[in-house]
Every structure is written in structure tokens, then in C-alpha cells.
Design a protein around this motif. Structure first.
Motif, PDB file in Angstrom:
ATOM      1  N   ALA A  82      -0.400   0.191   0.740  1.00  0.00           N
ATOM      2  CA  ALA A  82       0.548   0.191  -0.375  1.00  0.00           C
ATOM      3  C   ALA A  82      -0.154   0.653  -1.651  1.00  0.00           C
ATOM      4  O   ALA A  82      -0.694  -0.164  -2.396  1.00  0.00           O
ATOM      5  CB  ALA A  82       1.126  -1.205  -0.571  1.00  0.00           C
ATOM      6  N   PRO A  83      -0.174   1.945  -1.945  1.00  0.00           N
ATOM      7  CA  PRO A  83      -0.838   2.417  -3.158  1.00  0.00           C
ATOM      8  C   PRO A  83      -0.120   1.994  -4.442  1.00  0.00           C
ATOM      9  O   PRO A  83      -0.719   1.946  -5.500  1.00  0.00           O
ATOM     10  CB  PRO A  83      -0.855   3.931  -3.016  1.00  0.00           C
ATOM     11  CG  PRO A  83       0.141   4.257  -1.968  1.00  0.00           C
ATOM     12  CD  PRO A  83       0.315   3.038  -1.126  1.00  0.00           C
ATOM     13  N   ILE A  84       1.175   1.667  -4.315  1.00  0.00           N
ATOM     14  CA  ILE A  84       1.936   1.174  -5.464  1.00  0.00           C
ATOM     15  C   ILE A  84       2.371  -0.239  -5.161  1.00  0.00           C
ATOM     16  O   ILE A  84       2.942  -0.521  -4.115  1.00  0.00           O
ATOM     17  CB  ILE A  84       3.167   2.068  -5.743  1.00  0.00           C
ATOM     18  CG1 ILE A  84       2.733   3.494  -6.054  1.00  0.00           C
ATOM     19  CG2 ILE A  84       3.983   1.490  -6.892  1.00  0.00           C
ATOM     20  CD1 ILE A  84       3.887   4.470  -6.189  1.00  0.00           C
ATOM     21  N   PHE A  85       2.091  -1.139  -6.095  1.00  0.00           N
ATOM     22  CA  PHE A  85       2.406  -2.559  -5.947  1.00  0.00           C
ATOM     23  C   PHE A  85       3.400  -2.918  -7.039  1.00  0.00           C
ATOM     24  O   PHE A  85       3.127  -2.716  -8.214  1.00  0.00           O
ATOM     25  CB  PHE A  85       1.110  -3.366  -6.091  1.00  0.00           C
ATOM     26  CG  PHE A  85       1.282  -4.822  -5.910  1.00  0.00           C
ATOM     27  CD1 PHE A  85       1.419  -5.653  -6.999  1.00  0.00           C
ATOM     28  CD2 PHE A  85       1.308  -5.382  -4.645  1.00  0.00           C
ATOM     29  CE1 PHE A  85       1.582  -7.010  -6.841  1.00  0.00           C
ATOM     30  CE2 PHE A  85       1.461  -6.722  -4.480  1.00  0.00           C
ATOM     31  CZ  PHE A  85       1.599  -7.545  -5.571  1.00  0.00           C
ATOM     32  N   GLU A 145       1.836  10.633 -13.257  1.00  0.00           N
ATOM     33  CA  GLU A 145       0.526   9.973 -13.127  1.00  0.00           C
ATOM     34  C   GLU A 145       0.532   8.952 -11.993  1.00  0.00           C
ATOM     35  O   GLU A 145      -0.422   8.867 -11.217  1.00  0.00           O
ATOM     36  CB  GLU A 145       0.139   9.311 -14.450  1.00  0.00           C
ATOM     37  CG  GLU A 145      -1.208   8.644 -14.435  1.00  0.00           C
ATOM     38  CD  GLU A 145      -2.378   9.599 -14.269  1.00  0.00           C
ATOM     39  OE1 GLU A 145      -3.458   9.137 -13.835  1.00  0.00           O
ATOM     40  OE2 GLU A 145      -2.244  10.802 -14.562  1.00  0.00           O
ATOM     41  N   ILE A 146       1.595   8.158 -11.888  1.00  0.00           N
ATOM     42  CA  ILE A 146       1.692   7.176 -10.800  1.00  0.00           C
ATOM     43  C   ILE A 146       1.725   7.891  -9.453  1.00  0.00           C
ATOM     44  O   ILE A 146       1.048   7.472  -8.498  1.00  0.00           O
ATOM     45  CB  ILE A 146       2.929   6.277 -10.993  1.00  0.00           C
ATOM     46  CG1 ILE A 146       2.723   5.366 -12.207  1.00  0.00           C
ATOM     47  CG2 ILE A 146       3.196   5.441  -9.748  1.00  0.00           C
ATOM     48  CD1 ILE A 146       3.960   4.584 -12.612  1.00  0.00           C
ATOM     49  N   THR A 147       2.459   8.978  -9.358  1.00  0.00           N
ATOM     50  CA  THR A 147       2.527   9.750  -8.117  1.00  0.00           C
ATOM     51  C   THR A 147       1.164  10.324  -7.764  1.00  0.00           C
ATOM     52  O   THR A 147       0.729  10.266  -6.613  1.00  0.00           O
ATOM     53  CB  THR A 147       3.559  10.897  -8.261  1.00  0.00           C
ATOM     54  OG1 THR A 147       4.816  10.339  -8.617  1.00  0.00           O
ATOM     55  CG2 THR A 147       3.696  11.671  -6.964  1.00  0.00           C
ATOM     56  N   LYS A 148       0.459  10.863  -8.759  1.00  0.00           N
ATOM     57  CA  LYS A 148      -0.882  11.422  -8.529  1.00  0.00           C
ATOM     58  C   LYS A 148      -1.828  10.349  -7.998  1.00  0.00           C
ATOM     59  O   LYS A 148      -2.562  10.573  -7.035  1.00  0.00           O
ATOM     60  CB  LYS A 148      -1.439  12.007  -9.832  1.00  0.00           C
ATOM     61  CG  LYS A 148      -2.835  12.590  -9.708  1.00  0.00           C
ATOM     62  CD  LYS A 148      -3.369  13.062 -11.044  1.00  0.00           C
ATOM     63  CE  LYS A 148      -4.188  11.937 -11.630  1.00  0.00           C
ATOM     64  NZ  LYS A 148      -4.924  12.279 -12.839  1.00  0.00           N
ATOM     65  N   ARG A 149      -1.774   9.176  -8.587  1.00  0.00           N
ATOM     66  CA  ARG A 149      -2.651   8.088  -8.147  1.00  0.00           C
ATOM     67  C   ARG A 149      -2.264   7.570  -6.765  1.00  0.00           C
ATOM     68  O   ARG A 149      -3.129   7.231  -5.958  1.00  0.00           O
ATOM     69  CB  ARG A 149      -2.636   6.951  -9.162  1.00  0.00           C
ATOM     70  CG  ARG A 149      -3.307   7.334 -10.467  1.00  0.00           C
ATOM     71  CD  ARG A 149      -3.305   6.194 -11.438  1.00  0.00           C
ATOM     72  NE  ARG A 149      -3.885   6.591 -12.716  1.00  0.00           N
ATOM     73  CZ  ARG A 149      -4.386   5.734 -13.579  1.00  0.00           C
ATOM     74  NH1 ARG A 149      -4.361   4.445 -13.337  1.00  0.00           N
ATOM     75  NH2 ARG A 149      -4.903   6.175 -14.709  1.00  0.00           N
ATOM     76  N   ALA A 150      -0.970   7.494  -6.495  1.00  0.00           N
ATOM     77  CA  ALA A 150      -0.515   7.000  -5.194  1.00  0.00           C
ATOM     78  C   ALA A 150      -0.907   7.950  -4.068  1.00  0.00           C
ATOM     79  O   ALA A 150      -1.177   7.513  -2.944  1.00  0.00           O
ATOM     80  CB  ALA A 150       1.000   6.804  -5.217  1.00  0.00           C
ATOM     81  N   LEU A 151      -0.962   9.231  -4.348  1.00  0.00           N
ATOM     82  CA  LEU A 151      -1.302  10.227  -3.334  1.00  0.00           C
ATOM     83  C   LEU A 151      -2.794  10.549  -3.270  1.00  0.00           C
ATOM     84  O   LEU A 151      -3.198  11.451  -2.539  1.00  0.00           O
ATOM     85  CB  LEU A 151      -0.507  11.518  -3.596  1.00  0.00           C
ATOM     86  CG  LEU A 151       1.020  11.380  -3.514  1.00  0.00           C
ATOM     87  CD1 LEU A 151       1.694  12.677  -3.910  1.00  0.00           C
ATOM     88  CD2 LEU A 151       1.442  10.930  -2.126  1.00  0.00           C
ATOM     89  N   SER A 152      -3.614   9.798  -4.001  1.00  0.00           N
ATOM     90  CA  SER A 152      -5.049  10.099  -4.075  1.00  0.00           C
ATOM     91  C   SER A 152      -5.847   9.573  -2.885  1.00  0.00           C
ATOM     92  O   SER A 152      -7.052   9.765  -2.827  1.00  0.00           O
ATOM     93  CB  SER A 152      -5.642   9.530  -5.365  1.00  0.00           C
ATOM     94  OG  SER A 152      -5.705   8.117  -5.303  1.00  0.00           O
TER      95      SER A 152
END
Length: 160
Positions: A82-85, A145-152
Motif C-alpha cells: 500500500a504505497p498510499i495510506f 506528486e502523490i502519484t509519482k511517489r506511489a509509483l516509485s
């Protein structure tokens, strides 16, 4: 009896809380000192481990001193699961408890919070996604930015 206990317990608790906040600021300052990118590059290696372990431990201790004891039922999802919480209602200091229990993820915060003395340094060490209320493109930039971090694939910490 309650007043007497308050008079006796309040000063030591305030002193302990102040010491813990200053320790958190010190560790956050050390971890982000001379870090290239200041928020555009993820913390790696000892810097990331230092933030995750020390700030999580200090936050647990801080809330214990304040009288909160939290028990986690189940298993906290890993970064790859879960990259996004998501935490709700996202409006109180209970977010800090969730943050400590999940390993100090990145958070979404107002850009103004990063300029606060002491707490701004601690927030900056969590590598937050800063939202500017004055920027009309801020919502679009935040989502990007959230998408970039989640897909990193684990380079950035979880985003809460």
C-alpha cells in the motif's frame, strides 16, 4: 484528588514532552542536514532508517507520557502493498499516532506548516507533500506528486 494529581503530574509531563520534542527536532535536523534535493529526492540509507526508527520511537513515547496507549490489531500494510495510506478524518493530533504506528510515512500538509519553528523541521524530515493554498495549480501538483511517489516502487516512504 484530581486537582492534586494534576498539579503533581503536569510539570514532569510537560518537561518530558519538551525534551522529547527537542530530541525529535535534533534527529530530524541531523537526518536532513546537507541532504541534496530538500524534498525532491527521497531520503535513503541511514537517513531514512534514522527518521523511521527514532521519530517513531519518540512519538510512541510522547503519546505514552500524554496517557495514550494504542494497540494495533492486525498487520500494518507494507510500503509495497500500500504505497498510499489513507487516514480519516485527518483533522487532529491523532494523525500523529497513526503516523508513528505506520513507520512515519510522508504526509500531505499545508506548505505553511513547514516554516514553523521546531515542528517544521520535524515535518520536513518526513518528506511531506506540501500543499500551497495560494497556488491555483496546487491540487493538480499534489495529485501528481502523490502519484509519482506511489509509483516509485519503494523509493519514497508511504504517503498518508
Amino acid at each position: 484528588q484530581t486537582v492534586l494529581q494534576g498539579i503533581i503530574l503536569l510539570p514532569p509531563r510537560v518537561i518530558c514532552i519538551a525534551v522529547l520534542v527537542l530530541l525529535a527536532w535534533l534527529f530530524a535536523s541531523i537526518a536532513t542536514f546537507w541532504h541534496p534535493g530538500k524534498g525532491s529526492v527521497p531520503l535513503k540509507g541511514w537517513r531514512r532508517r534514522m527518521i523511521q526508527t527514532t521519530l517513531s520511537c519518540l512519538t510512541h513515547t510522547l503519546f505514552f507520557i500524554m496517557g495514550f496507549q494504542v494497540k494495533v490489531k492486525g498487520k500494518v500494510a507494507s510500503l509495497l502493498e500500500a504505497p498510499i495510506f489513507v487516514a480519516a478524518p485527518h483533522s487532529s493530533f491523532f494523525d500523529a499516532i497513526i503516523s508513528a504506528l505506520t513507520g512515519m510515512p510522508s504526509i500531505v500538509t499545508r506548505a505553511e506548516n513547514l516554516s514553523a519553528p521546531i515542528f517544521g523541521t520535524i515535518l520536513s524530515s518526513l518528506q511531506p507533500v506540501a500543499v500551497s493554498r495560494q497556488d491555483p495549480d496546487s491540487r493538480k501538483n499534489t495529485v501528481a506528486e502523490i502519484t509519482k511517489r506511489a509509483l516509485s516502487r519503494g523509493q519514497w516512504p508511504q504517503v498518508m
